[in-house]
Design a protein around this motif. Structure first.
Motif, short mmCIF file in Angstrom:
data_model
loop_
_atom_site.label_atom_id
_atom_site.label_comp_id
_atom_site.label_asym_id
_atom_site.label_seq_id
_atom_site.Cartn_x
_atom_site.Cartn_y
_atom_site.Cartn_z
N ASN A 144 46.30 67.72 50.57
CA ASN A 144 46.90 66.39 50.68
C ASN A 144 47.88 66.18 49.52
O ASN A 144 47.69 65.34 48.65
CB ASN A 144 45.83 65.29 50.63
CG ASN A 144 44.86 65.38 51.78
OD1 ASN A 144 45.10 64.90 52.87
ND2 ASN A 144 43.71 66.02 51.51
N SER A 145 48.95 66.97 49.53
CA SER A 145 49.86 66.99 48.39
C SER A 145 50.65 65.70 48.21
O SER A 145 51.25 65.49 47.15
CB SER A 145 50.82 68.17 48.51
OG SER A 145 51.56 68.08 49.72
N GLU A 146 50.67 64.85 49.22
CA GLU A 146 51.45 63.61 49.13
C GLU A 146 50.69 62.49 48.42
O GLU A 146 51.25 61.44 48.14
CB GLU A 146 51.86 63.14 50.53
CG GLU A 146 52.67 64.15 51.32
CD GLU A 146 53.93 64.57 50.57
OE1 GLU A 146 54.60 63.69 50.00
OE2 GLU A 146 54.22 65.78 50.54
N LEU A 147 49.42 62.70 48.12
CA LEU A 147 48.64 61.66 47.44
C LEU A 147 49.18 61.41 46.04
O LEU A 147 49.69 62.32 45.39
CB LEU A 147 47.17 62.08 47.35
CG LEU A 147 46.36 62.10 48.64
CD1 LEU A 147 44.97 62.68 48.35
CD2 LEU A 147 46.22 60.70 49.21
N PRO A 148 49.06 60.17 45.54
CA PRO A 148 49.42 59.91 44.14
C PRO A 148 48.52 60.72 43.20
O PRO A 148 47.44 61.16 43.59
CB PRO A 148 49.16 58.40 43.98
CG PRO A 148 49.13 57.85 45.36
CD PRO A 148 48.63 58.95 46.24
N GLN A 149 48.98 60.92 41.99
CA GLN A 149 48.18 61.67 41.02
C GLN A 149 46.85 60.98 40.78
O GLN A 149 46.75 59.75 40.76
CB GLN A 149 48.93 61.82 39.70
CG GLN A 149 49.68 63.14 39.55
CD GLN A 149 50.70 63.35 40.65
OE1 GLN A 149 51.54 62.50 40.88
NE2 GLN A 149 50.66 64.50 41.31
N VAL A 150 45.81 61.80 40.59
CA VAL A 150 44.44 61.31 40.40
C VAL A 150 43.98 61.65 38.99
O VAL A 150 44.15 62.79 38.53
CB VAL A 150 43.48 61.95 41.43
CG1 VAL A 150 42.04 61.57 41.13
CG2 VAL A 150 43.87 61.51 42.84
N HIS A 151 43.36 60.68 38.30
CA HIS A 151 42.84 60.91 36.96
C HIS A 151 41.41 60.36 36.90
O HIS A 151 41.21 59.15 36.95
CB HIS A 151 43.73 60.26 35.91
CG HIS A 151 45.16 60.69 36.02
ND1 HIS A 151 45.57 61.97 35.73
CD2 HIS A 151 46.27 60.02 36.43
CE1 HIS A 151 46.88 62.07 35.95
NE2 HIS A 151 47.32 60.90 36.37
N LEU A 152 40.45 61.27 36.83
CA LEU A 152 39.04 60.89 36.89
C LEU A 152 38.38 61.09 35.53
O LEU A 152 38.73 61.99 34.77
CB LEU A 152 38.31 61.75 37.93
CG LEU A 152 38.85 61.69 39.36
CD1 LEU A 152 38.01 62.58 40.27
CD2 LEU A 152 38.85 60.26 39.90
N THR A 153 37.41 60.22 35.23
CA THR A 153 36.62 60.37 34.02
C THR A 153 35.14 60.52 34.38
O THR A 153 34.69 59.97 35.38
CB THR A 153 36.78 59.17 33.07
OG1 THR A 153 36.41 57.97 33.76
CG2 THR A 153 38.21 59.05 32.59
N MET A 154 34.43 61.26 33.55
CA MET A 154 33.01 61.53 33.79
C MET A 154 32.20 61.10 32.58
O MET A 154 32.59 61.33 31.43
CB MET A 154 32.82 63.03 34.03
CG MET A 154 31.42 63.42 34.49
SD MET A 154 31.27 65.24 34.55
CE MET A 154 31.20 65.61 32.79
N ASN A 155 31.07 60.45 32.82
CA ASN A 155 30.23 59.97 31.73
C ASN A 155 29.60 61.12 30.95
O ASN A 155 29.40 62.22 31.46
CB ASN A 155 29.13 59.06 32.27
CG ASN A 155 29.67 57.72 32.73
OD1 ASN A 155 30.86 57.46 32.63
ND2 ASN A 155 28.79 56.87 33.23
N THR A 156 29.27 60.83 29.70
CA THR A 156 28.55 61.77 28.84
C THR A 156 27.12 61.27 28.66
O THR A 156 26.78 60.17 29.07
CB THR A 156 29.23 61.86 27.46
OG1 THR A 156 29.23 60.56 26.86
CG2 THR A 156 30.66 62.35 27.59
N ASN A 157 26.27 62.09 28.04
CA ASN A 157 24.90 61.65 27.74
C ASN A 157 24.52 62.06 26.33
O ASN A 157 24.93 63.12 25.84
CB ASN A 157 23.90 62.24 28.75
CG ASN A 157 23.84 63.75 28.70
OD1 ASN A 157 24.74 64.43 29.19
ND2 ASN A 157 22.79 64.29 28.09
N LEU A 158 23.76 61.20 25.65
CA LEU A 158 23.42 61.43 24.25
C LEU A 158 22.21 62.34 24.12
O LEU A 158 21.17 62.13 24.75
CB LEU A 158 23.13 60.09 23.56
CG LEU A 158 22.93 60.16 22.03
CD1 LEU A 158 24.21 60.64 21.35
CD2 LEU A 158 22.50 58.80 21.49
N VAL A 159 22.36 63.36 23.27
CA VAL A 159 21.26 64.26 22.94
C VAL A 159 20.81 63.93 21.52
O VAL A 159 21.58 64.09 20.56
CB VAL A 159 21.69 65.73 23.04
CG1 VAL A 159 20.52 66.65 22.68
CG2 VAL A 159 22.18 66.04 24.46
#
Length: 332
Positions: A311-326
């Motif tokens: 789907n090359s016509e889609l706008p650019q996508v920027h995703l973030t992923m949560n972290t977890n504390l050790v």
């Protein structure tokens, strides 16, 4: 939809050879020239863009790996990330070809359907524009060097810093410090890092008035050491209750200096770090650090790239992923 027979007819190879190549048959033995010609024809005919089920897609993907090689701990993080991408690719039956030189990837771009970028050492925006012309489907992991051109998948560092502040407040700490580096554009212009901005602004919203910020230079053990020296020179023994440190690489340098001058962690000041690299388990004291799940980042990046290819016509996508504390001994 473009068929195997159409690709075979135009490329001059048998449908069986074309089918086995496009499905990444590990037992197929063909010359690089044969592979290049078949994939170039498949790209020209739009074969990969017309696959309806993304799970059926077995594209040829380039892995662009760019690190500076000057800072071992920081480079190790990207090295582990590169290995994670390779591992996930193998699990999905997707072949990745490794590149360290951008010009080499640009020259061979016609045989690939997309790329994943790890690190941006010595890249410029103009170079990435040239790559976008010949290979527009790309996802950068952990960084976002050209958001107008390519997709990205990153850890949610803003939320990470906010969570660290919440946890420190919950432990009764109301005098907080931040140690970090600067962020740099592809044109090598310095700018405030999102972790520093988040620390300063979120402390305001939570009513924390006593904050100390030490943020400059690059992410390196040496810079962490020097920043810790600045902390002691300015504050003496009146340290914040706790520091949030932008990366484990900086934290190692900070601990080195603190240990040299007799600052006890966490008794004199606590530390929460970010990255959860292997080394934090072995420093003294072992560091409490936010874990960035590199396998999960890699899976997400490959999923985004497969979506982009079809789907090359889609706008650019920027995703973030949560972290977890050790939790370890620098803060508990």
């Amino acid at each position: 939809m473009t068929t195997i027979k159409e690709i075979a007819a135009k490329s001059g190879f048998s449908p069986a050879t074309v089918s086995r190549l496009l499905n990444n048959d590990p037992h197929l033995s063909v010359t690089p020239e044969t592979k290049s010609k078949i994939l170039k024809v498949a790209n020209e005919l739009g074969y990969f863009k017309k696959i309806n089920n993304v799970s059926d897609l077995k594209p040829e993907i380039a892995l662009l790996y760019r690190v500076n090689g000057n800072e071992q701990l920081q480079d190790e993080y990207f090295s582990f990330l590169r290995d994670a991408v390779n591992k996930v690719g193998k699990e999905k039956g997707i072949k990745l070809t490794f590149f360290t030189e951008l010009n080499e990837l640009i020259q061979q771009a016609s045989i690939f359907q997309g790329f994943i970028g790890v690190g941006t050492a010595e890249l410029t925006y103009k170079e990435l524009e040239k790559l976008h012309v010949v290979l527009p489907n790309g996802v950068f992991i952990d960084i976002n060097p050209a958001p107008e051109l390519f997709d990205s998948v990153q850890p949610n560092l803003e939320l990470t810093v906010q969570d660290a502040i919440k946890k420190l407040i919950a432990h009764g700490y109301d005098n907080l410090g931040y140690i970090g580096a600067e962020s740099f554009t592809l044109d090598h212009k310095s700018q405030r890092d999102i972790r520093e901005i988040t620390f300063t602004e979120y402390c305001k919203t939570r009513g924390i008035k006593n904050i100390e910020v030490f943020a400059k230079g690059i992410v390196s053990v040496k810079n962490g050491y020097n920043l810790a020296k600045e902390v002691v020179n300015k504050l003496g023994k009146k340290l914040p209750d706790a520091f949030i440190i932008a990366s484990d690489t900086l934290s190692v340098g900070v601990l080195q200096y603190f240990n040299e001058v007799g600052i006890r962690v966490p008794k004199d000041t606590a530390i929460i770090s970010i990255n959860n690299s292997d080394v934090v388990k072995y420093v003294s004291p072992p560091l409490t650090s936010y874990n960035i799940d590199q396998i999960a980042l890699s899976k997400l990046a490959i999923s985004v790239l497969l979506m982009r290819i079809t789907n090359s016509e889609l706008p650019q996508v920027h995703l973030t992923m949560n972290t977890n504390l050790v939790i370890r001994k620098s803060f508990n």
